[in-house]
Enzyme design. Structure first.
Site, PDB file in Angstrom:
ATOM      1  N   SER A  46       3.084 -36.612  56.074  1.00  0.00           N
ATOM      2  CA  SER A  46       3.939 -37.527  56.896  1.00  0.00           C
ATOM      3  C   SER A  46       4.839 -37.952  56.140  1.00  0.00           C
ATOM      4  CB  SER A  46       2.947 -39.003  57.203  1.00  0.00           C
ATOM      5  OG  SER A  46       3.730 -39.907  57.782  1.00  0.00           O
ATOM      6  N   ARG A  47       6.231 -38.163  56.398  1.00  0.00           N
ATOM      7  CA  ARG A  47       7.271 -38.641  55.765  1.00  0.00           C
ATOM      8  C   ARG A  47       7.607 -40.155  55.638  1.00  0.00           C
ATOM      9  NH1 ARG A  47      10.267 -34.402  53.124  1.00  0.00           N
ATOM     10  NH2 ARG A  47       9.825 -32.914  54.390  1.00  0.00           N
ATOM     11  N   LYS A  95      -2.998 -42.697  68.789  1.00  0.00           N
ATOM     12  CA  LYS A  95      -2.095 -43.542  69.461  1.00  0.00           C
ATOM     13  C   LYS A  95      -2.906 -44.402  70.540  1.00  0.00           C
ATOM     14  CE  LYS A  95       2.200 -41.575  67.580  1.00  0.00           C
ATOM     15  NZ  LYS A  95       3.666 -41.312  68.235  1.00  0.00           N
ATOM     16  N   GLY A 154       1.229 -37.607  75.127  1.00  0.00           N
ATOM     17  CA  GLY A 154       1.441 -38.760  74.404  1.00  0.00           C
ATOM     18  C   GLY A 154       2.984 -39.225  74.156  1.00  0.00           C
ATOM     19  N   ALA A 155       3.631 -38.118  73.436  1.00  0.00           N
ATOM     20  CA  ALA A 155       5.019 -38.303  73.050  1.00  0.00           C
ATOM     21  C   ALA A 155       5.848 -38.485  74.220  1.00  0.00           C
ATOM     22  CB  ALA A 155       5.441 -36.720  72.347  1.00  0.00           C
ATOM     23  N   MET A 164      11.740 -33.665  70.031  1.00  0.00           N
ATOM     24  CA  MET A 164      11.236 -34.796  69.024  1.00  0.00           C
ATOM     25  C   MET A 164      10.653 -34.411  67.766  1.00  0.00           C
ATOM     26  SD  MET A 164       9.285 -37.443  72.047  1.00  0.00           S
ATOM     27  CE  MET A 164       9.929 -37.385  73.515  1.00  0.00           C
ATOM     28  N   GLY A 166      14.179 -34.200  66.021  1.00  0.00           N
ATOM     29  CA  GLY A 166      13.603 -35.739  65.888  1.00  0.00           C
ATOM     30  C   GLY A 166      13.676 -36.378  64.706  1.00  0.00           C
TER      31      GLY A 166
HETATM   32  P1  ATR Z   1       1.344 -35.179  72.508  1.00  0.00           P
HETATM   33  O1  ATR Z   1       0.539 -36.228  72.650  1.00  0.00           O
HETATM   34  O2  ATR Z   1       1.939 -34.663  71.116  1.00  0.00           O
HETATM   35  O3  ATR Z   1       2.541 -35.293  73.510  1.00  0.00           O
HETATM   36  P2  ATR Z   1      -0.297 -33.471  74.216  1.00  0.00           P
HETATM   37  O4  ATR Z   1      -0.919 -34.828  74.782  1.00  0.00           O
HETATM   38  O5  ATR Z   1      -1.195 -32.353  74.016  1.00  0.00           O
HETATM   39  O6  ATR Z   1       0.307 -33.816  73.113  1.00  0.00           O
HETATM   40  O7  ATR Z   1       0.875 -32.912  75.104  1.00  0.00           O
HETATM   41  C1  ATR Z   1       1.382 -31.776  75.005  1.00  0.00           C
HETATM   42  C2  ATR Z   1       2.464 -31.492  75.862  1.00  0.00           C
HETATM   43  O8  ATR Z   1       3.104 -30.286  75.924  1.00  0.00           O
HETATM   44  C3  ATR Z   1       1.992 -31.521  77.605  1.00  0.00           C
HETATM   45  O9  ATR Z   1       3.045 -32.162  78.044  1.00  0.00           O
HETATM   46  C4  ATR Z   1       1.673 -29.983  77.718  1.00  0.00           C
HETATM   47  O10 ATR Z   1       1.609 -29.811  78.934  1.00  0.00           O
HETATM   48  P3  ATR Z   1       0.433 -29.975  79.911  1.00  0.00           P
HETATM   49  O11 ATR Z   1       0.317 -31.248  80.287  1.00  0.00           O
HETATM   50  O12 ATR Z   1       0.546 -28.844  80.997  1.00  0.00           O
HETATM   51  O13 ATR Z   1      -0.774 -29.367  79.116  1.00  0.00           O
HETATM   52  C5  ATR Z   1       2.970 -29.332  76.744  1.00  0.00           C
HETATM   53  N1  ATR Z   1       2.803 -28.213  76.507  1.00  0.00           N
HETATM   54  C6  ATR Z   1       2.066 -27.551  75.493  1.00  0.00           C
HETATM   55  N2  ATR Z   1       2.014 -26.435  75.305  1.00  0.00           N
HETATM   56  C7  ATR Z   1       2.866 -26.058  76.409  1.00  0.00           C
HETATM   57  C8  ATR Z   1       3.527 -24.590  76.671  1.00  0.00           C
HETATM   58  N3  ATR Z   1       3.212 -23.697  76.061  1.00  0.00           N
HETATM   59  N4  ATR Z   1       4.475 -24.674  77.572  1.00  0.00           N
HETATM   60  C9  ATR Z   1       4.660 -25.792  78.402  1.00  0.00           C
HETATM   61  N5  ATR Z   1       4.129 -26.963  78.037  1.00  0.00           N
HETATM   62  C10 ATR Z   1       3.416 -26.987  77.063  1.00  0.00           C
END
Ligand code: ATR
Length: 284
Positions: free
Chosen positions: A18-19, A69, A133-134, A222, A245
């Site tokens: 972490s930065r 979070k 979450g992001a 991000m 980001g």
């Molecule tokens: P974070 O909390 O960091 O946002 P997360 O809750 O695991 O992490 O969400 C990851 C996001 O990236 C989700 O929107 C996921 O899509 P799904 O809701 O369909 O799972 C998306 N994501 C991850 N890998 C992907 C991929 N290869 N192609 C498209 N969307 C992807």
């Protein structure tokens, strides 16, 4: 007589890279605040006891990162409206009367876009990719910036629909057209494209086509460092202005610092210093 600095930390798993400690030490130096900001590695099943022990030791607050979070939001007794909308918190303040949960990710993103990148959001069309979450964490403040339209597109469209439904009143209050879509019908020609998915980390490329862009669109991932590189290359090769980001990271940190200390640091020199560090690390 000198008193001990007030203690804060970033709580997460992992936190080694972490930065945030560096960013907050620069803020403390710049503002003359007596702050000691460290890292709090929490076991995946042990966030709550770890953070409670940290607070009991006299610490004043913490930032919270992946994957805690949502748990942080649940732990607090008071929540800012933007944390309520996100249902997640990246900033806890250990107030005596009960912990306050805030979420500074979205306001940090908006400030990076409008101030650091100099791209206005008012009246523009925005594509927000992802419904994890992001992305959920930034939608409320993005709406507050009053673009004409925000499309939240996600591989699993039901997730985007649920988040959009939660923000429907907020969008109506701000005159923003808000919708949820799948990846194949995300739309075309957006002014601003924000990637909040983990797709670039997974190495699977950008999961929408270049038609979402137009010449001079701002395309922002991000993430930063090597994790964002594929997205930045893709955006540039399609005529967009690419941004990672790092600015959002520094700006969300400044908002947390302001919540804790009552003073907002000047982020410009801090972002420049962090940019040099990240570039040097990427060149190695
Ligand atoms: P974070 O909390 O960091 O946002 P997360 O809750 O695991 O992490 O969400 C990851 C996001 O990236 C989700 O929107 C996921 O899509 P799904 O809701 O369909 O799972 C998306 N994501 C991850 N890998 C992907 C991929 N290869 N192609 C498209 N969307 C992807």
């Amino acid at each position: 007589m000198s008193t001990a600095p007030d203690r804060y930390a970033v709580a997460g798993n992992p936190v080694a890279h972490s930065r945030s400690p560096h960013i907050h030490s620069l803020f403390a130096q710049q503002t003359g605040q007596s702050v000691d900001y460290g890292r709090l590695l929490c076991p995946l099943d042990g966030f709550t006891p770890e953070v409670k022990a940290f607070a009991a030791s006299g610490a004043k607050g913490c930032n919270v990162t992946v994957p805690f979070k949502f748990e942080a939001f649940e732990l607090a007794t008071r929540r800012s409206p933007r944390a309520e909308l996100a249902q997640a918190s990246n900033t806890l303040r250990f107030d005596e009367g009960g912990w306050l949960a805030d979420n500074t990710d979205g306001v940090g993103l908006v400030r990076d876009i409008t101030v650091n990148a100099g791209v206005p959001l008012v009246g523009r069309r925005v594509l927000l990719l992802g419904a994890g979450g992001a992305s959920a964490g930034v939608l409320g403040p993005l709406i507050e910036a009053r673009p004409a339209e925000i499309v939240m597109a996600n591989r699993t469209v039901e997730k985007a629909e649920a988040i959009v439904a939660r923000h429907a009143d907020w969008a109506a209050q701000h005159g923003v057209k808000l919708s949820a879509r799948g990846l194949s019908d995300a739309g075309t020609g957006f002014d601003v494209f924000i990637n909040g998915t983990a797709a670039s980390l997974a190495g699977s490329g950008v999961p929408v086509g270049p038609e979402v862009l137009k010449a001079g669109s701002l395309a922002l991932d991000m993430m930063y460092g090597p994790a964002a590189q594929a997205f930045l290359d893709w955006a540039r090769s399609h005529g967009a202005v690419a941004r990672d980001g790092l600015g959002m990271l520094v700006e969300q940190a400044a908002e947390s610092f302001a919540l804790w200390r009552g003073v907002r640091p000047d982020t410009t020199p801090v972002l420049a210093e962090m940019r040099a560090l990240v570039d040097a690390a990427s060149a190695r």
